[in-house]
Scaffold this active site. Sequence first.
Site, PDB file in Angstrom:
ATOM      1  N   SER A 106       9.314   0.766  -9.874  1.00 26.95           N
ATOM      2  CA  SER A 106       9.610   0.597  -8.505  1.00 26.95           C
ATOM      3  C   SER A 106       8.523  -0.793  -7.967  1.00 26.95           C
ATOM      4  O   SER A 106       9.132  -1.484  -7.194  1.00 26.95           O
ATOM      5  CB  SER A 106       9.769   1.554  -7.524  1.00 26.95           C
ATOM      6  OG  SER A 106       8.444   1.994  -7.368  1.00 26.95           O
ATOM      7  N   ASN A 107       7.356  -0.821  -8.568  1.00 25.75           N
ATOM      8  CA  ASN A 107       6.601  -1.775  -7.987  1.00 25.75           C
ATOM      9  C   ASN A 107       5.244  -1.813  -8.896  1.00 25.75           C
ATOM     10  O   ASN A 107       4.781  -0.921  -9.474  1.00 25.75           O
ATOM     11  CB  ASN A 107       6.103  -1.620  -6.728  1.00 25.75           C
ATOM     12  CG  ASN A 107       5.266  -2.733  -6.024  1.00 25.75           C
ATOM     13  OD1 ASN A 107       4.470  -3.403  -6.675  1.00 25.75           O
ATOM     14  ND2 ASN A 107       5.725  -3.296  -4.941  1.00 25.75           N
ATOM     15  N   PHE A 108       5.056  -2.925  -9.795  1.00 26.37           N
ATOM     16  CA  PHE A 108       4.178  -2.933 -10.756  1.00 26.37           C
ATOM     17  C   PHE A 108       2.871  -3.563 -10.374  1.00 26.37           C
ATOM     18  O   PHE A 108       1.921  -3.563 -11.283  1.00 26.37           O
ATOM     19  CB  PHE A 108       4.596  -4.045 -12.111  1.00 26.37           C
ATOM     20  CG  PHE A 108       5.758  -3.501 -12.869  1.00 26.37           C
ATOM     21  CD1 PHE A 108       5.438  -2.624 -13.987  1.00 26.37           C
ATOM     22  CD2 PHE A 108       7.188  -3.669 -12.592  1.00 26.37           C
ATOM     23  CE1 PHE A 108       6.424  -2.051 -14.827  1.00 26.37           C
ATOM     24  CE2 PHE A 108       8.165  -3.174 -13.476  1.00 26.37           C
ATOM     25  CZ  PHE A 108       7.760  -2.374 -14.282  1.00 26.37           C
ATOM     26  N   HIS A 140      10.987  -6.316   3.704  1.00 31.41           N
ATOM     27  CA  HIS A 140      11.007  -7.195   2.660  1.00 31.41           C
ATOM     28  C   HIS A 140      11.789  -8.590   3.111  1.00 31.41           C
ATOM     29  O   HIS A 140      12.664  -8.541   4.124  1.00 31.41           O
ATOM     30  CB  HIS A 140      11.980  -6.625   1.360  1.00 31.41           C
ATOM     31  CG  HIS A 140      11.245  -5.933   0.375  1.00 31.41           C
ATOM     32  ND1 HIS A 140      10.851  -4.642   0.943  1.00 31.41           N
ATOM     33  CD2 HIS A 140      10.246  -6.032  -0.577  1.00 31.41           C
ATOM     34  CE1 HIS A 140       9.972  -3.790  -0.003  1.00 31.41           C
ATOM     35  NE2 HIS A 140       9.781  -4.858  -0.779  1.00 31.41           N
ATOM     36  N   HIS A 141      11.944  -9.433   2.288  1.00 28.52           N
ATOM     37  CA  HIS A 141      12.847 -10.724   2.274  1.00 28.52           C
ATOM     38  C   HIS A 141      14.279 -10.511   2.619  1.00 28.52           C
ATOM     39  O   HIS A 141      14.737  -9.297   2.106  1.00 28.52           O
ATOM     40  CB  HIS A 141      12.472 -11.788   1.383  1.00 28.52           C
ATOM     41  CG  HIS A 141      12.988 -11.258  -0.038  1.00 28.52           C
ATOM     42  ND1 HIS A 141      13.885 -10.940  -0.632  1.00 28.52           N
ATOM     43  CD2 HIS A 141      12.125 -10.842  -1.073  1.00 28.52           C
ATOM     44  CE1 HIS A 141      14.011 -10.815  -1.844  1.00 28.52           C
ATOM     45  NE2 HIS A 141      12.704 -10.057  -1.988  1.00 28.52           N
ATOM     46  N   LYS A 190      16.721  -9.530  -0.406  1.00 32.24           N
ATOM     47  CA  LYS A 190      16.592  -8.412  -1.266  1.00 32.24           C
ATOM     48  C   LYS A 190      17.944  -7.385  -0.972  1.00 32.24           C
ATOM     49  O   LYS A 190      18.473  -7.413   0.192  1.00 32.24           O
ATOM     50  CB  LYS A 190      15.365  -7.297  -0.781  1.00 32.24           C
ATOM     51  CG  LYS A 190      15.292  -6.194  -1.684  1.00 32.24           C
ATOM     52  CD  LYS A 190      13.822  -5.470  -1.320  1.00 32.24           C
ATOM     53  CE  LYS A 190      13.698  -3.918  -2.135  1.00 32.24           C
ATOM     54  NZ  LYS A 190      14.042  -4.514  -3.702  1.00 32.24           N
ATOM     55  N   GLY A 233      12.608   0.188  -3.770  1.00 34.28           N
ATOM     56  CA  GLY A 233      12.191   1.277  -4.792  1.00 34.28           C
ATOM     57  C   GLY A 233      11.043   1.758  -4.497  1.00 34.28           C
ATOM     58  O   GLY A 233      10.914   2.885  -4.752  1.00 34.28           O
ATOM     59  N   THR A 234      10.254   0.675  -4.133  1.00 32.51           N
ATOM     60  CA  THR A 234       8.607   1.173  -3.766  1.00 32.51           C
ATOM     61  C   THR A 234       8.803   2.269  -2.734  1.00 32.51           C
ATOM     62  O   THR A 234       8.101   3.370  -2.588  1.00 32.51           O
ATOM     63  CB  THR A 234       7.999   0.021  -3.305  1.00 32.51           C
ATOM     64  OG1 THR A 234       8.081  -1.055  -4.431  1.00 32.51           O
ATOM     65  CG2 THR A 234       6.592   0.330  -3.112  1.00 32.51           C
TER      66      THR A 234
END
Length: 234
Positions: A97-99, A132-133, A136, A142-143
Amino acid sequence: MKIALVGYGKMGQIIDEIAQQRGHEVVARLKETPTVESLNNADVVIEFSNPEAAFNNIKFCLEQQIPVVCGTTGWLDKKPEIEKIAIDNETAFIYGSNFSLGVNLFFAMNEKLAQLMQPFKNEYNCQLEEIHHIHKKDAPSGTAISIAEGIIKHSDFNSWKLEETQGSELGIFAIREDEVPGTHSVFYRSNVDEIELKHTAFNRKGFALGAVIASEWIVGKKGIFGMNDVLGLS
């Protein structure tokens, strides 16, 4: 490595730059559904497209026995099916969900904090917020869902919901604002004080670097993995 980028928006372009800086060859930059020819004998696929296209993109690549690193959110109802496809085709799949390194450390701290707060559940109310921007497409992020799942694992909450926390439902406020790369906060509030755990991304490079590191790690492996495996946090 030979890397195929499936989904070539802002994230894909940053991943492209970082992959080349780390000595890899980007052999495909795809905005459309991949084909055998367009994947160009890639060793690994990094998939950052959109929720509508992700499932078919990932499915096709796994069926070609190419490992996939996926950062697209908003399609996770089909994730069990994708995991089965990866196993059946004896290849590997990582969903994140976030790398970013920072966010994955945040996930670990979030779970630890949830454990510490559980004995004081009657004194503190928990609430999540993500910003978020405006481009999105999915909400919550997801994060944020991963953060909520980490809290639910160590608490009496049994699900999450958009908006205010109510009863056994953990609330997530999803805010869309300007060009914000991503800000995630967990609040524990009482009548006398507040505890806040917060991660703020300054740009998308942290997400992109993590995705490339994951792709380096996954080559030659078989199975279903996550960033905890890549970073040795599990």
